[in-house]
Design a protein around this motif. Structure first.
Motif, PDB file in Angstrom:
ATOM      1  N   LEU A   1       0.714  -1.354   0.046  1.00 38.78           N
ATOM      2  CA  LEU A   1      -0.021   0.050   0.080  1.00 38.78           C
ATOM      3  C   LEU A   1       0.894   1.290   0.023  1.00 38.78           C
ATOM      4  O   LEU A   1       0.622   2.425  -0.774  1.00 38.78           O
ATOM      5  CB  LEU A   1      -0.799  -0.147   1.222  1.00 38.78           C
ATOM      6  CG  LEU A   1      -2.118   0.875   1.190  1.00 38.78           C
ATOM      7  CD1 LEU A   1      -2.827   0.985  -0.086  1.00 38.78           C
ATOM      8  CD2 LEU A   1      -2.923   0.852   2.453  1.00 38.78           C
ATOM      9  N   PRO A   2       1.790   1.389   0.922  1.00 42.25           N
ATOM     10  CA  PRO A   2       2.627   2.660   0.798  1.00 42.25           C
ATOM     11  C   PRO A   2       3.370   2.855  -0.530  1.00 42.25           C
ATOM     12  O   PRO A   2       3.323   4.248  -1.012  1.00 42.25           O
ATOM     13  CB  PRO A   2       3.717   2.370   2.017  1.00 42.25           C
ATOM     14  CG  PRO A   2       3.281   1.692   2.604  1.00 42.25           C
ATOM     15  CD  PRO A   2       2.414   0.508   1.855  1.00 42.25           C
ATOM     16  N   GLY A   3       3.789   1.983  -1.115  1.00 39.54           N
ATOM     17  CA  GLY A   3       4.520   1.989  -2.466  1.00 39.54           C
ATOM     18  C   GLY A   3       3.480   2.527  -3.458  1.00 39.54           C
ATOM     19  O   GLY A   3       3.976   3.460  -4.329  1.00 39.54           O
TER      20      GLY A   3
ATOM     21  N   LEU B   1      -5.851   1.131  10.102  1.00 39.47           N
ATOM     22  CA  LEU B   1      -5.350   1.213   8.816  1.00 39.47           C
ATOM     23  C   LEU B   1      -4.836   2.614   8.666  1.00 39.47           C
ATOM     24  O   LEU B   1      -3.836   2.845   7.900  1.00 39.47           O
ATOM     25  CB  LEU B   1      -6.543   1.044   7.924  1.00 39.47           C
ATOM     26  CG  LEU B   1      -6.284   1.232   6.311  1.00 39.47           C
ATOM     27  CD1 LEU B   1      -5.234   0.480   5.886  1.00 39.47           C
ATOM     28  CD2 LEU B   1      -7.558   1.151   5.516  1.00 39.47           C
ATOM     29  N   ARG B   2      -5.461   3.688   9.295  1.00 42.97           N
ATOM     30  CA  ARG B   2      -5.200   5.110   9.532  1.00 42.97           C
ATOM     31  C   ARG B   2      -3.853   4.958   9.811  1.00 42.97           C
ATOM     32  O   ARG B   2      -2.789   5.816   9.178  1.00 42.97           O
ATOM     33  CB  ARG B   2      -6.110   5.890   9.758  1.00 42.97           C
ATOM     34  CG  ARG B   2      -5.792   7.383   9.906  1.00 42.97           C
ATOM     35  CD  ARG B   2      -6.687   8.453  10.711  1.00 42.97           C
ATOM     36  NE  ARG B   2      -7.997   8.300   9.740  1.00 42.97           N
ATOM     37  CZ  ARG B   2      -9.085   7.515  10.096  1.00 42.97           C
ATOM     38  NH1 ARG B   2      -9.146   7.040  11.493  1.00 42.97           N
ATOM     39  NH2 ARG B   2     -10.117   7.737   9.546  1.00 42.97           N
ATOM     40  N   ALA B   3      -3.477   4.628  11.164  1.00 44.29           N
ATOM     41  CA  ALA B   3      -2.351   4.521  11.692  1.00 44.29           C
ATOM     42  C   ALA B   3      -1.138   3.928  10.781  1.00 44.29           C
ATOM     43  O   ALA B   3       0.032   4.433  10.692  1.00 44.29           O
ATOM     44  CB  ALA B   3      -2.334   4.031  13.105  1.00 44.29           C
ATOM     45  N   PHE B   4      -1.443   2.943  10.159  1.00 41.88           N
ATOM     46  CA  PHE B   4      -0.540   2.263   9.201  1.00 41.88           C
ATOM     47  C   PHE B   4      -0.061   3.039   8.019  1.00 41.88           C
ATOM     48  O   PHE B   4       1.071   3.342   7.771  1.00 41.88           O
ATOM     49  CB  PHE B   4      -0.994   0.906   8.706  1.00 41.88           C
ATOM     50  CG  PHE B   4      -0.112   0.406   7.654  1.00 41.88           C
ATOM     51  CD1 PHE B   4       1.127  -0.395   8.170  1.00 41.88           C
ATOM     52  CD2 PHE B   4      -0.425   0.292   6.227  1.00 41.88           C
ATOM     53  CE1 PHE B   4       1.790  -0.925   7.022  1.00 41.88           C
ATOM     54  CE2 PHE B   4       0.446  -0.217   5.414  1.00 41.88           C
ATOM     55  CZ  PHE B   4       1.262  -0.742   5.746  1.00 41.88           C
ATOM     56  N   VAL B   5      -0.975   3.648   7.566  1.00 42.28           N
ATOM     57  CA  VAL B   5      -0.740   4.629   6.408  1.00 42.28           C
ATOM     58  C   VAL B   5       0.063   5.889   6.769  1.00 42.28           C
ATOM     59  O   VAL B   5       0.947   6.314   6.358  1.00 42.28           O
ATOM     60  CB  VAL B   5      -2.209   5.357   5.737  1.00 42.28           C
ATOM     61  CG1 VAL B   5      -1.813   6.252   4.683  1.00 42.28           C
ATOM     62  CG2 VAL B   5      -2.813   3.636   5.123  1.00 42.28           C
TER      63      VAL B   5
END
Length: 303
Positions: A71-73, A95-99
């Motif tokens: 996802l980040p890429g 999910l928000r914290a991960f992003v």
């Protein structure tokens, strides 16, 4: 609509399969949604007909790495490609914290509107054309499956009947196309349903995240046109599969049969299985549910 499988391996990639990501193309323009985004999903995008600029929504089933590490890429490459179209992410709490954390710690950013919606069970999207409902599954961490329903499309206006009834052209035709009632300038009230041909039933899909047999499985997949479900291990390894929150070929096919799905596409296969093993897995599924197909990377399935 059609489905493009960008990754079909479970847990880790292999030389033959990437980890999980599934694209759903919605229109002839190529507008698409993505379900999960495992490592190297953006590479798979480049090998497929999918376009990052046409990506509108990403639905994440759960936060295991083989479903989110790409996802980040993908998010940042979208900015570097000068894509300005907004993007919405849906997924479990966290999910928000991960992003935000991955973008912050890597000094990355996005240049387009990005919305992150942390979901609970229930309807999570409805625009009057498509509806998406999230169902909780049976995994070792919070995980969802998604039921995607296309609303029935109204039939075309019968121009011959309109002409026979002396209905003139005007802005009211648009309302009649929507099945509404209108009052004409001569005082007559007419009803759209009387001038519409048969409606076209909308398509229904069920895309499961990782799961052992789950209580809500039947409701999630009831009478869908296509059911996409993991088949991580063969039937003989049922105890091992269920202990880790996964399903076998036989369990997946049994659910498809009991839910009266029209078609099953099995995916998320353990990396222990190579291409030469797949006929055996397919046979286990088809012995219970004949309308079974096995996904492979970059395979496209029409819906």
């Amino acid at each position: 609509m059609h489905l493009t499988f960008l990754g079909t391996s479970a847990g880790t990639p292999s030389l033959q399969r990437n980890v999980t990501a599934i694209g759903l193309t919605l229109s002839h323009r190529g507008d698409c949604w993505l379900f999960d985004c495992g490592e190297a999903t953006q590479h798979q995008f480049m090998r497929s007909m999918l376009k990052p600029g046409r990506l509108q929504r990403i639905f994440i089933t759960h936060l295991h790495g083989d479903h989110i590490f790409g996802l980040p890429g993908l998010l940042t490459s979208r900015s570097m490609g000068s894509i300005s179209e907004p993007l919405t992410l849906y997924g479990p709490p966290g999910l928000r914290a991960f992003v935000e954390t991955t973008l912050s710690l890597s000094g990355s950013f996005v240049t387009y509107p990005l919305e992150v919606i942390e979901i609970e069970a229930g309807v999570i999207f409805d625009d009057g054309v498509m509806k998406v409902t999230a169902y909780p599954l049976n995994h070792v961490m919070p995980c969802f499956g998604f039921r995607i329903e296309q609303y029935d499309r109204l039939g075309y206006l019968n121009s011959e009947k309109l002409k026979a009834d002396n209905v003139p052209r005007g802005p009211w035709l648009q309302q009649l196309k929507q099945g509404k009632s209108v009052t004409l300038e001569d005082g007559r009230t007419i009803h759209g349903r009387d001038y519409l041909g048969p409606s076209t039933p909308g398509k229904k899909l069920a895309i499961f995240g990782d799961t052992a047999p789950a209580e809500c499985g039947l409701a999630l997949a009831a009478e869908v046109d296509v059911m996409v479900h993991e088949a991580t291990l063969e039937s003989a390894l049922e105890e091992k599969a269920n202990m880790r929150g996964h399903s076998t070929t036989v369990q997946t096919a049994t659910l498809a049969r009991d839910a009266r799905a029209r078609r099953l596409i099995a995916t998320h296969f353990s990396s222990r299985y190579r291409f030469e093993d797949m006929p055996r897995l397919l046979a286990e599924c088809q012995a219970i549910f004949p309308a079974t197909e096995l996904a492979r990377d970059l395979a496209v399935f029409e819906i």
